[in-house]
Design a protein around this motif. Structure first.
Motif, PDB file in Angstrom:
ATOM      1  N   THR A 152       4.235   7.321  -4.854  1.00  0.00           N
ATOM      2  CA  THR A 152       4.711   7.092  -6.142  1.00  0.00           C
ATOM      3  C   THR A 152       3.686   6.540  -7.731  1.00  0.00           C
ATOM      4  OG1 THR A 152       6.482   5.506  -5.323  1.00  0.00           O
ATOM      5  CG2 THR A 152       5.774   4.604  -7.306  1.00  0.00           C
ATOM      6  N   THR A 201       6.134  -3.704   8.024  1.00  0.00           N
ATOM      7  CA  THR A 201       6.974  -2.009   8.268  1.00  0.00           C
ATOM      8  C   THR A 201       5.889  -1.264   8.945  1.00  0.00           C
ATOM      9  OG1 THR A 201       5.581  -1.308   6.757  1.00  0.00           O
ATOM     10  CG2 THR A 201       8.068  -2.390   6.081  1.00  0.00           C
ATOM     11  N   ALA A 260       4.232   2.562   2.501  1.00  0.00           N
ATOM     12  CA  ALA A 260       4.230   1.101   2.893  1.00  0.00           C
ATOM     13  C   ALA A 260       5.696   1.125   3.146  1.00  0.00           C
ATOM     14  CB  ALA A 260       3.799   0.120   2.449  1.00  0.00           C
ATOM     15  N   GLY A 261       6.649   1.573   2.391  1.00  0.00           N
ATOM     16  CA  GLY A 261       8.294   2.016   2.287  1.00  0.00           C
ATOM     17  C   GLY A 261       8.816   1.202   0.510  1.00  0.00           C
ATOM     18  N   LYS A 262       7.856   1.226  -0.076  1.00  0.00           N
ATOM     19  CA  LYS A 262       9.003   0.236  -1.007  1.00  0.00           C
ATOM     20  C   LYS A 262       9.481   1.581  -1.766  1.00  0.00           C
ATOM     21  CE  LYS A 262       4.492   0.827  -3.021  1.00  0.00           C
ATOM     22  NZ  LYS A 262       3.700   1.739  -2.019  1.00  0.00           N
ATOM     23  N   THR A 263       9.748   2.364  -1.969  1.00  0.00           N
ATOM     24  CA  THR A 263      10.807   3.372  -1.978  1.00  0.00           C
ATOM     25  C   THR A 263      11.467   3.288  -1.240  1.00  0.00           C
ATOM     26  OG1 THR A 263       8.959   4.610  -3.199  1.00  0.00           O
ATOM     27  CG2 THR A 263      10.843   5.687  -3.590  1.00  0.00           C
ATOM     28  N   LYS A 322       1.002  -1.301   0.108  1.00  0.00           N
ATOM     29  CA  LYS A 322       0.441   0.461   0.332  1.00  0.00           C
ATOM     30  C   LYS A 322       0.470   1.654  -0.060  1.00  0.00           C
ATOM     31  CE  LYS A 322      -4.211   0.864   2.542  1.00  0.00           C
ATOM     32  NZ  LYS A 322      -4.863   0.873   3.591  1.00  0.00           N
ATOM     33  N   LYS A 323       0.142   2.182  -0.260  1.00  0.00           N
ATOM     34  CA  LYS A 323       1.004   3.787  -0.370  1.00  0.00           C
ATOM     35  C   LYS A 323       1.644   3.865   1.336  1.00  0.00           C
ATOM     36  CE  LYS A 323      -0.965   7.983  -1.132  1.00  0.00           C
ATOM     37  NZ  LYS A 323      -2.369   8.906  -1.843  1.00  0.00           N
ATOM     38  N   ILE A 346      10.804  -5.533   9.723  1.00  0.00           N
ATOM     39  CA  ILE A 346      11.465  -4.709   9.451  1.00  0.00           C
ATOM     40  C   ILE A 346      10.774  -3.151   9.231  1.00  0.00           C
ATOM     41  CG2 ILE A 346      12.220  -6.151   7.621  1.00  0.00           C
ATOM     42  CD1 ILE A 346      10.922  -4.109   6.192  1.00  0.00           C
ATOM     43  N   ASP A 347      12.185  -2.142   8.894  1.00  0.00           N
ATOM     44  CA  ASP A 347      12.703  -0.966   8.556  1.00  0.00           C
ATOM     45  C   ASP A 347      12.464  -0.448   7.209  1.00  0.00           C
ATOM     46  OD1 ASP A 347      12.735   1.559   8.948  1.00  0.00           O
ATOM     47  OD2 ASP A 347      12.961   1.591  10.764  1.00  0.00           O
ATOM     48  N   ALA A 348      11.931  -0.381   5.858  1.00  0.00           N
ATOM     49  CA  ALA A 348      12.316  -0.304   5.222  1.00  0.00           C
ATOM     50  C   ALA A 348      13.287   0.312   4.863  1.00  0.00           C
ATOM     51  CB  ALA A 348      10.826  -0.256   4.675  1.00  0.00           C
ATOM     52  N   ARG A 349      13.524   1.253   5.946  1.00  0.00           N
ATOM     53  CA  ARG A 349      15.158   2.206   6.235  1.00  0.00           C
ATOM     54  C   ARG A 349      16.350   1.940   5.312  1.00  0.00           C
ATOM     55  NH1 ARG A 349      12.256   5.946  10.226  1.00  0.00           N
ATOM     56  NH2 ARG A 349      12.826   4.004  10.624  1.00  0.00           N
ATOM     57  N   GLU A 380       8.023   9.885  -8.950  1.00  0.00           N
ATOM     58  CA  GLU A 380       6.959   9.975  -7.406  1.00  0.00           C
ATOM     59  C   GLU A 380       6.412  11.757  -8.083  1.00  0.00           C
ATOM     60  OE1 GLU A 380      10.231  10.077  -4.364  1.00  0.00           O
ATOM     61  OE2 GLU A 380       8.101   8.956  -3.534  1.00  0.00           O
ATOM     62  N   PRO A 392       3.820   1.219  -7.792  1.00  0.00           N
ATOM     63  CA  PRO A 392       3.099   2.630  -7.370  1.00  0.00           C
ATOM     64  C   PRO A 392       1.264   1.661  -6.162  1.00  0.00           C
ATOM     65  CG  PRO A 392       2.119   2.132  -9.853  1.00  0.00           C
ATOM     66  CD  PRO A 392       3.029   1.620  -9.371  1.00  0.00           C
ATOM     67  N   GLY A 393       1.656   2.647  -5.095  1.00  0.00           N
ATOM     68  CA  GLY A 393       1.157   1.341  -3.688  1.00  0.00           C
ATOM     69  C   GLY A 393      -0.674   1.543  -3.840  1.00  0.00           C
ATOM     70  N   ASP A 423       7.989   0.141  14.073  1.00  0.00           N
ATOM     71  CA  ASP A 423       8.515   0.633  15.599  1.00  0.00           C
ATOM     72  C   ASP A 423       7.697   1.748  16.024  1.00  0.00           C
ATOM     73  OD1 ASP A 423       9.120   2.132  12.455  1.00  0.00           O
ATOM     74  OD2 ASP A 423       9.849   3.840  13.443  1.00  0.00           O
TER      75      ASP A 423
HETATM   76  N1  LIG Z   1       8.682   4.743  11.357  1.00  0.00           N
HETATM   77  C1  LIG Z   1       8.783   3.990   9.630  1.00  0.00           C
HETATM   78  N2  LIG Z   1       9.124   4.836   9.009  1.00  0.00           N
HETATM   79  C2  LIG Z   1       9.160   3.848   7.413  1.00  0.00           C
HETATM   80  C3  LIG Z   1       9.588   2.574   7.613  1.00  0.00           C
HETATM   81  N3  LIG Z   1       9.716   2.361   6.374  1.00  0.00           N
HETATM   82  C4  LIG Z   1       9.446   3.401   5.756  1.00  0.00           C
HETATM   83  N4  LIG Z   1       9.266   4.809   6.600  1.00  0.00           N
HETATM   84  C5  LIG Z   1       8.728   5.206   6.011  1.00  0.00           C
HETATM   85  O1  LIG Z   1       7.895   5.701   5.049  1.00  0.00           O
HETATM   86  C6  LIG Z   1       7.552   7.220   4.717  1.00  0.00           C
HETATM   87  C7  LIG Z   1       6.587   6.277   2.816  1.00  0.00           C
HETATM   88  O2  LIG Z   1       7.318   5.002   2.605  1.00  0.00           O
HETATM   89  P1  LIG Z   1       7.524   5.080   0.926  1.00  0.00           P
HETATM   90  O3  LIG Z   1       8.915   4.356   0.280  1.00  0.00           O
HETATM   91  O4  LIG Z   1       7.543   6.550   0.431  1.00  0.00           O
HETATM   92  O5  LIG Z   1       6.071   4.884   0.768  1.00  0.00           O
HETATM   93  P2  LIG Z   1       5.453   3.889  -0.355  1.00  0.00           P
HETATM   94  O6  LIG Z   1       5.251   2.095  -0.185  1.00  0.00           O
HETATM   95  O7  LIG Z   1       7.153   4.297  -1.460  1.00  0.00           O
HETATM   96  O8  LIG Z   1       4.147   4.603  -1.277  1.00  0.00           O
HETATM   97  P3  LIG Z   1       4.315   5.129  -2.301  1.00  0.00           P
HETATM   98  O9  LIG Z   1       5.301   4.686  -3.576  1.00  0.00           O
HETATM   99  O10 LIG Z   1       3.786   5.918  -2.413  1.00  0.00           O
HETATM  100  O11 LIG Z   1       2.991   3.963  -2.701  1.00  0.00           O
HETATM  101  C8  LIG Z   1       8.895   7.408   4.125  1.00  0.00           C
HETATM  102  O12 LIG Z   1       9.120   8.487   4.460  1.00  0.00           O
HETATM  103  C9  LIG Z   1       9.432   6.087   4.886  1.00  0.00           C
HETATM  104  O13 LIG Z   1      10.981   6.721   5.153  1.00  0.00           O
HETATM  105  C10 LIG Z   1       9.816   2.112   8.203  1.00  0.00           C
HETATM  106  O14 LIG Z   1       9.955   1.258   9.247  1.00  0.00           O
HETATM  107  N5  LIG Z   1       9.153   2.401   9.972  1.00  0.00           N
END
Ligand SMILES: Nc1nc2c(ncn2[C@@H]2O[C@H](COP(=O)(O)OP(=O)(O)OP(=O)(O)O)[C@@H](O)[C@H]2O)c(=O)[nH]1
Ligand SMILES: [Mg+2]
Length: 177
Positions: free
Chosen positions: A49, A124, A16-19, A13-14, A153-156, A34, A71-72, A127
């Motif tokens: 995205t 994701t 979620a942290g894919k990018t 989903k939008k 996980i933490d996508a970062r 984006e 794209p989410g 935390d």
């Molecule tokens: N606190 C926290 N922030 C996270 C985590 N994973 C991702 N983020 C943040 O969440 C925000 C959204 O993440 P994106 O990567 O833009 O999400 P996306 O899935 O690409 O979303 P769309 O492109 O809109 O579909 C960003 O600011 C990330 O840095 C996590 O596990 N914990």
């Protein structure tokens, strides 16, 4: 010499942290599509995205992985099947801080299952909501006899994302030849 070039897709989903996941893992600068988020109701973030993200990582001398982000928003679901063509698997990311996170898992898992056999799930934003139980996802999987790996996980965090990518590749090599 690169002998294998694998393609892995990130869905979910939008927000979620894919990018973020692709940016944390990629060794090349990520190509992103984006745009300003005009639907602040579904998520308050500034950018979303609208096409595809692309990054790359080399795992060793022989294996390179192309990382493709979808794209989410589900109004872009026609893009998902196109991006999944030729992929060895998909990482489905679920934002644990969302009220309907379990429904999101059901929806995105079913959607990507149409396109790829090999799926791992990354939960994701744990935390941000550590109280909310992770067990709900496992219970749903057990009920439906699903055995895909699931990681909090933490996508970062590069290592977190790498773990999922390696799990997908291992499954592809062992189970799917
Ligand atoms: N606190 C926290 N922030 C996270 C985590 N994973 C991702 N983020 C943040 O969440 C925000 C959204 O993440 P994106 O990567 O833009 O999400 P996306 O899935 O690409 O979303 P769309 O492109 O809109 O579909 C960003 O600011 C990330 O840095 C996590 O596990 N914990
Ligand atoms: Mg994105």
């Amino acid at each position: 010499m690169i002998l294998h070039k694998y393609k892995i897709v990130f869905g979910g989903k939008k927000g979620a942290g894919k990018t973020a996941a692709i940016r944390s893992l990629s060794e090349i600068s990520v190509l992103s599509t984006e745009a300003h988020n005009t639907d602040e109701q579904s998520h308050s973030k500034a950018l979303t995205t609208v096409g595809i993200d692309y990054g790359e990582i080399k795992l060793d001398d022989e294996v390179a992985v192309g990382l493709y982000g979808t794209p989410g928003q589900d109004r872009f679901d026609f893009v998902w099947s196109v991006i999944c063509k030729g992929a060895i698997g998909a990482v489905v990311l679920i934002d644990h801080s969302q009220k309907d996170a379990l429904e999101d898992l059901k929806f995105y898992f079913q959607a990507f299952k149409e396109y790829v056999n090999n799926i791992v799930v990354g939960v994701t934003h744990v935390d941000e909501d550590p109280q909310h139980l992770l067990k709900q996802y496992k219970d749903w999987m057990n009920l439906n006899k699903l055995t895909m790996p699931i990681f909090a996980i933490d996508a970062r965090e590069k290592d977190d994302v790498l773990l999922m990518v390696e799990a997908l590749i291992a499954r592809a090599e062992v189970e799917f030849g």
